[in-house]
Design an enzyme around this catalytic site. Structure first.
Site, PDB file in Angstrom:
ATOM      1  N   GLY A   1      38.448  39.185  32.531  1.00 40.75           N
ATOM      2  CA  GLY A   1      39.656  39.786  32.862  1.00 40.75           C
ATOM      3  C   GLY A   1      38.865  41.025  32.048  1.00 40.75           C
ATOM      4  O   GLY A   1      38.086  41.281  31.548  1.00 40.75           O
TER       5      GLY A   1
ATOM      6  N   ALA B   1      47.087  33.303  33.969  1.00 42.29           N
ATOM      7  CA  ALA B   1      45.671  32.834  32.843  1.00 42.29           C
ATOM      8  C   ALA B   1      45.343  31.640  33.511  1.00 42.29           C
ATOM      9  O   ALA B   1      45.562  30.455  33.803  1.00 42.29           O
ATOM     10  CB  ALA B   1      46.008  32.679  31.411  1.00 42.29           C
TER      11      ALA B   1
ATOM     12  N   TYR C   1      39.516  23.374  41.828  1.00 44.36           N
ATOM     13  CA  TYR C   1      40.459  23.983  40.660  1.00 44.36           C
ATOM     14  C   TYR C   1      41.735  23.525  41.735  1.00 44.36           C
ATOM     15  O   TYR C   1      42.440  24.221  40.680  1.00 44.36           O
ATOM     16  CB  TYR C   1      39.298  25.337  41.313  1.00 44.36           C
ATOM     17  CG  TYR C   1      40.195  25.887  41.696  1.00 44.36           C
ATOM     18  CD1 TYR C   1      41.319  26.945  39.948  1.00 44.36           C
ATOM     19  CD2 TYR C   1      41.445  26.888  42.613  1.00 44.36           C
ATOM     20  CE1 TYR C   1      41.931  27.805  40.446  1.00 44.36           C
ATOM     21  CE2 TYR C   1      42.321  27.859  42.744  1.00 44.36           C
ATOM     22  CZ  TYR C   1      42.445  28.581  41.464  1.00 44.36           C
ATOM     23  OH  TYR C   1      43.535  29.424  41.600  1.00 44.36           O
TER      24      TYR C   1
END
Length: 312
Positions: free
Chosen positions: A38, A78, A146
């Site tokens: 970010g 996040a 993931y």
């Protein structure tokens, strides 16, 4: 009335758009990010209701920070977000996505009437279901580390709900795109293609380009997140359009709005990538009264327009 919100991953593409939306709604926001992907510049530089803290969700001091702020709601964005990185370094992926999420849940589990909104990936959780569009009731069969790490947090949420009465909603997002998406790193193909075409860089389509995804515009996603936060429904909710679009079609739409006439280059498909996923959004329509407003054509046009005005 919602007064205080925690947003993790607040400086990312989705997190920063959510931050701005909540600030516009007069909500106090504690925006946390470790700034590994970010950008500080994605967040408003000064706002009386915004508190920005550089901290990882793995940090031991998360507890104290949240006890001081005491948010009414947590929007958890996040994450380690790269499918290809998760296949190369699954331990790191699990540490951030699973351990980080548990650390966060431990920090808020004693808060009364707290709502936890978990943002996950509809594109990777399901794997490749035989029947499409995919329903939330389908058995999840992630094809990448993931996808597995993101899905495991959904199971933890059910446990925290049983043990500590933690209220939550789960949103499984399709491929999100729109203005201000970072075209570097693990961005969606829309941002990558637009940036490459506008800057005359080389880019490749992995595979034959016939693979299909469900693409959803950022503003529609933010509306879904806000509605889920206000709702008492748990989900999971698919947030997409219910329409599959090939990478070749995405390329041709972008080429049209960039006035680009060359053919794309093709490369071998990447490990862990899925071939076809489309999300059924009936449940989100019925239970949180959400539906997408922007067509793909219009969304791509607006996104190209933004990149033209902001990157050249």
């Amino acid at each position: 009335m919602l007064q205080k919100a925690l947003i993790t991953g607040a400086a990312g593409f989705i997190g920063s758009n959510l931050t701005k939306k909540l600030l516009n709604n007069n909500v106090q926001v504690l925006a946390i990010d470790d700034f590994s992907s970010g950008k500080q510049s994605n967040l408003p530089s000064k706002h009386k209701n915004l508190y920005v803290k550089e901290i990882s969700i793995l940090d031991d001091n998360l507890d104290n920070l949240l006890l001081d702020f005491r948010p009414d709601i947590t929007y958890h964005l996040a994450a380690q977000i790269s499918v290809s990185s998760s296949t190369k370094n699954p331990v790191y992926d699990a540490k951030v996505n699973i351990i980080g999420s548990i650390n966060l849940l431990e920090s808020i589990k004693t808060f009364n009437n707290h709502k936890f909104v978990y943002i996950t990936s509809g594109g990777t959780v399901y794997g490749e279901p035989k029947n499409l569009p995919a329903l939330e009731s389908y058995h999840a069969e992630p094809l990448s580390q993931y996808g597995a790490s993101k899905y495991s947090v959904e199971n933890y949420l059910g446990i925290y709900n049983r043990l500590y009465k933690t209220r939550y909603s789960i949103l499984r997002l399709a491929n999100v795109y729109g203005p201000n998406q970072d075209p570097h790193g693990e961005a969606g193909v829309v941002a990558i293609f637009i940036k490459a075409i506008l800057s005359n860089s080389n880019f490749q389509i992995y595979g034959d380009g016939k693979d299909q995804r469900d693409y959803i515009y950022i503003d529609d996603v933010i509306n879904a997140i806000v509605l889920a936060g206000e709702s008492n429904k748990y989900g999971p909710f698919n947030i997409g359009t219910g329409i599959g679009t090939s990478t070749n079609k995405i390329f041709s739409l972008i080429a049209k709005y960039c006035q680009f006439s060359k053919n794309p280059m093709y490369a071998d498909p990447r490990i862990g990538d899925i071939n076809k996923i489309i999300l059924d959004i009936t449940k989100a329509k019925e239970e949180i009264n959400w539906s997408p407003k922007l067509s793909l054509d219009e969304g791509i046009r607006k996104t190209v327009e933004w990149f033209k005005n902001n990157h050249h």
